[in-house]
Design an enzyme around this catalytic site. Sequence first.
Site, PDB file in Angstrom:
ATOM      1  N   ALA A  66      24.771  37.441  38.135  1.00 35.31           N
ATOM      2  CA  ALA A  66      23.625  38.335  38.317  1.00 35.31           C
ATOM      3  C   ALA A  66      23.961  39.248  39.487  1.00 35.31           C
ATOM      4  O   ALA A  66      24.792  38.909  40.333  1.00 35.31           O
ATOM      5  CB  ALA A  66      22.388  37.502  38.622  1.00 35.31           C
ATOM      6  N   GLY A 111      25.568  34.032  36.525  1.00 38.22           N
ATOM      7  CA  GLY A 111      24.957  34.546  35.292  1.00 38.22           C
ATOM      8  C   GLY A 111      25.976  34.868  34.204  1.00 38.22           C
ATOM      9  O   GLY A 111      25.646  34.856  33.016  1.00 38.22           O
ATOM     10  N   GLU A 114      26.676  31.608  32.581  1.00 37.94           N
ATOM     11  CA  GLU A 114      25.453  31.260  31.845  1.00 37.94           C
ATOM     12  C   GLU A 114      25.337  32.084  30.559  1.00 37.94           C
ATOM     13  O   GLU A 114      24.900  31.587  29.526  1.00 37.94           O
ATOM     14  CB  GLU A 114      24.233  31.483  32.755  1.00 37.94           C
ATOM     15  CG  GLU A 114      24.239  30.522  33.935  1.00 37.94           C
ATOM     16  CD  GLU A 114      23.205  30.871  35.003  1.00 37.94           C
ATOM     17  OE1 GLU A 114      23.313  31.964  35.583  1.00 37.94           O
ATOM     18  OE2 GLU A 114      22.305  30.059  35.245  1.00 37.94           O
TER      19      GLU A 114
HETATM   20  N1  CAA Z   1      26.695  41.231  42.095  1.00 47.44           N
HETATM   21  C1  CAA Z   1      26.852  42.476  42.597  1.00 47.44           C
HETATM   22  N2  CAA Z   1      28.043  43.008  42.842  1.00 47.44           N
HETATM   23  C2  CAA Z   1      29.138  42.254  42.601  1.00 47.44           C
HETATM   24  C3  CAA Z   1      29.052  40.958  42.096  1.00 47.44           C
HETATM   25  C4  CAA Z   1      27.754  40.442  41.821  1.00 47.44           C
HETATM   26  N3  CAA Z   1      27.565  39.235  41.280  1.00 47.44           N
HETATM   27  N4  CAA Z   1      30.292  40.449  41.975  1.00 47.44           N
HETATM   28  C5  CAA Z   1      31.132  41.417  42.387  1.00 47.44           C
HETATM   29  N5  CAA Z   1      30.442  42.502  42.774  1.00 47.44           N
HETATM   30  C6  CAA Z   1      30.957  43.765  43.298  1.00 47.44           C
HETATM   31  C7  CAA Z   1      31.399  43.625  44.748  1.00 47.44           C
HETATM   32  O1  CAA Z   1      30.305  43.740  45.632  1.00 47.44           O
HETATM   33  C8  CAA Z   1      32.361  44.778  44.860  1.00 47.44           C
HETATM   34  O2  CAA Z   1      31.631  45.959  45.005  1.00 47.44           O
HETATM   35  P1  CAA Z   1      32.008  47.034  46.168  1.00 47.44           P
HETATM   36  O3  CAA Z   1      33.381  47.525  45.751  1.00 47.44           O
HETATM   37  O4  CAA Z   1      30.945  48.062  46.033  1.00 47.44           O
HETATM   38  O5  CAA Z   1      32.035  46.295  47.444  1.00 47.44           O
HETATM   39  C9  CAA Z   1      33.025  44.816  43.478  1.00 47.44           C
HETATM   40  O6  CAA Z   1      32.134  44.115  42.604  1.00 47.44           O
HETATM   41  C10 CAA Z   1      34.366  44.125  43.440  1.00 47.44           C
HETATM   42  O7  CAA Z   1      34.196  42.802  43.936  1.00 47.44           O
HETATM   43  P2  CAA Z   1      35.122  42.163  45.080  1.00 47.44           P
HETATM   44  O8  CAA Z   1      35.609  43.199  46.007  1.00 47.44           O
HETATM   45  O9  CAA Z   1      34.369  41.013  45.685  1.00 47.44           O
HETATM   46  O10 CAA Z   1      36.334  41.633  44.184  1.00 47.44           O
HETATM   47  P3  CAA Z   1      37.318  40.416  44.506  1.00 47.44           P
HETATM   48  O11 CAA Z   1      38.413  40.506  43.511  1.00 47.44           O
HETATM   49  O12 CAA Z   1      37.675  40.367  45.945  1.00 47.44           O
HETATM   50  O13 CAA Z   1      36.447  39.075  44.195  1.00 47.44           O
HETATM   51  C11 CAA Z   1      34.899  37.743  42.914  1.00 47.44           C
HETATM   52  C12 CAA Z   1      36.018  38.824  42.897  1.00 47.44           C
HETATM   53  C13 CAA Z   1      35.507  36.396  43.356  1.00 47.44           C
HETATM   54  C14 CAA Z   1      34.352  37.614  41.518  1.00 47.44           C
HETATM   55  C15 CAA Z   1      33.801  38.154  43.929  1.00 47.44           C
HETATM   56  O14 CAA Z   1      33.397  39.482  43.634  1.00 47.44           O
HETATM   57  C16 CAA Z   1      32.577  37.288  43.902  1.00 47.44           C
HETATM   58  O15 CAA Z   1      32.583  36.192  44.451  1.00 47.44           O
HETATM   59  N6  CAA Z   1      31.494  37.798  43.271  1.00 47.44           N
HETATM   60  C17 CAA Z   1      30.215  37.113  43.259  1.00 47.44           C
HETATM   61  C18 CAA Z   1      30.216  35.909  42.308  1.00 47.44           C
HETATM   62  C19 CAA Z   1      28.897  35.181  42.377  1.00 47.44           C
HETATM   63  O16 CAA Z   1      28.530  34.638  43.404  1.00 47.44           O
HETATM   64  N7  CAA Z   1      28.166  35.155  41.254  1.00 47.44           N
HETATM   65  C20 CAA Z   1      26.863  34.517  41.182  1.00 47.44           C
HETATM   66  C21 CAA Z   1      25.781  35.528  41.376  1.00 47.44           C
HETATM   67  S1  CAA Z   1      24.186  34.816  41.549  1.00 47.44           S
HETATM   68  C22 CAA Z   1      23.698  34.454  39.966  1.00 47.44           C
HETATM   69  O17 CAA Z   1      24.374  34.730  38.996  1.00 47.44           O
HETATM   70  C23 CAA Z   1      22.348  33.790  39.893  1.00 47.44           C
HETATM   71  C24 CAA Z   1      21.889  33.403  38.536  1.00 47.44           C
HETATM   72  O18 CAA Z   1      22.291  32.403  37.994  1.00 47.44           O
HETATM   73  C25 CAA Z   1      20.842  34.152  37.888  1.00 47.44           C
END
Ligand code: CAA
Length: 260
Positions: A66, A111, A114
């Site tokens: 998400a 998400g 999921e």
């Molecule tokens: N939401 C919003 N933006 C996201 C995102 C997310 N879930 N995941 C990645 N992005 C964005 C980053 O902010 C970044 O944007 P900017 O360039 O504007 O800064 C861009 O995508 C690229 O991401 P990274 O620079 O972080 O890329 P990376 O290769 O270094 O890492 C990753 C990749 C490990 C997937 C890392 O992006 C990450 O950990 N993302 C979040 C994963 C996460 O925690 N997901 C769960 C979300 S909560 C949820 O889903 C709740 C639910 O059940 C409803």
Amino acid sequence: MNLNLLNVCIDEKIATVEINRPKALNALNSELLTEMGELFASLNTNSEVGCIVLTGSGDKSFVAGADIKEMTDLGESDALKMSKKGQDVFLQIETCSKPVIAAVNGYALGGGFELALACDVIIASDKAQFGLPEVSLGLIPGYGGTQRLARIVGAQKAKRLIFSGEMLPANLAYDWGVATQVVASDELMATCMKLAKKIVKQAPLAISFAKQSIANGYDTTLGEGLGIESHFFAKTFTTNDKSEGVTAFIEKRKPQFKGN
Ligand code: CAA
């Protein structure tokens, strides 16, 4: 229907849906969820579609969760609405009358995992990584992860993934029964299309009845489940496709199913 964040291509009864927010690793924002709900409502009743393949744009991510940036100012009641919205859309996918194949091409986190779990079949690239890292953000999965993952892999494995936030590489996702197949990343879409082509050759109503029989019987007793199966088995006998399928077998020819 106005789709900005989803690319859709329908060819030979297969709808390929690509989530197109590569700069955010295809994170699911509110707009994307709305589009997904509208799209699946329309695919569900589209007689030109017999199978759906869902994937993420780019070579890095299926869906990275998400959209975290949309969560900063949410309170409890907003979070409840957000969770319900995602769950409703994923339920629409899970109960879609057409099979949905998740072509997991990279990160399937939060998400994103999921979403894949709401699909009927997961085929993963060898670069795919699955995880529910919500606790690292101080949240828990809210789009069905605590429920669907535990049902698929058992409570212990689900707890391990959810409590640690660790990622499950594709080969382990296969071993755990999450993915049905793992292939080289450049073979992912061809593999999914090959399966989709086999599916669209079958009787569409029979597939839909089988899907409902599995879904409706999953959480019940064996006795109730067998009753549900008999109900849908009998329903196939009301279809022209059943007459065509059986007659074609006897006449030693390929059936021409019409979906009625
Ligand atoms: N939401 C919003 N933006 C996201 C995102 C997310 N879930 N995941 C990645 N992005 C964005 C980053 O902010 C970044 O944007 P900017 O360039 O504007 O800064 C861009 O995508 C690229 O991401 P990274 O620079 O972080 O890329 P990376 O290769 O270094 O890492 C990753 C990749 C490990 C997937 C890392 O992006 C990450 O950990 N993302 C979040 C994963 C996460 O925690 N997901 C769960 C979300 S909560 C949820 O889903 C709740 C639910 O059940 C409803």
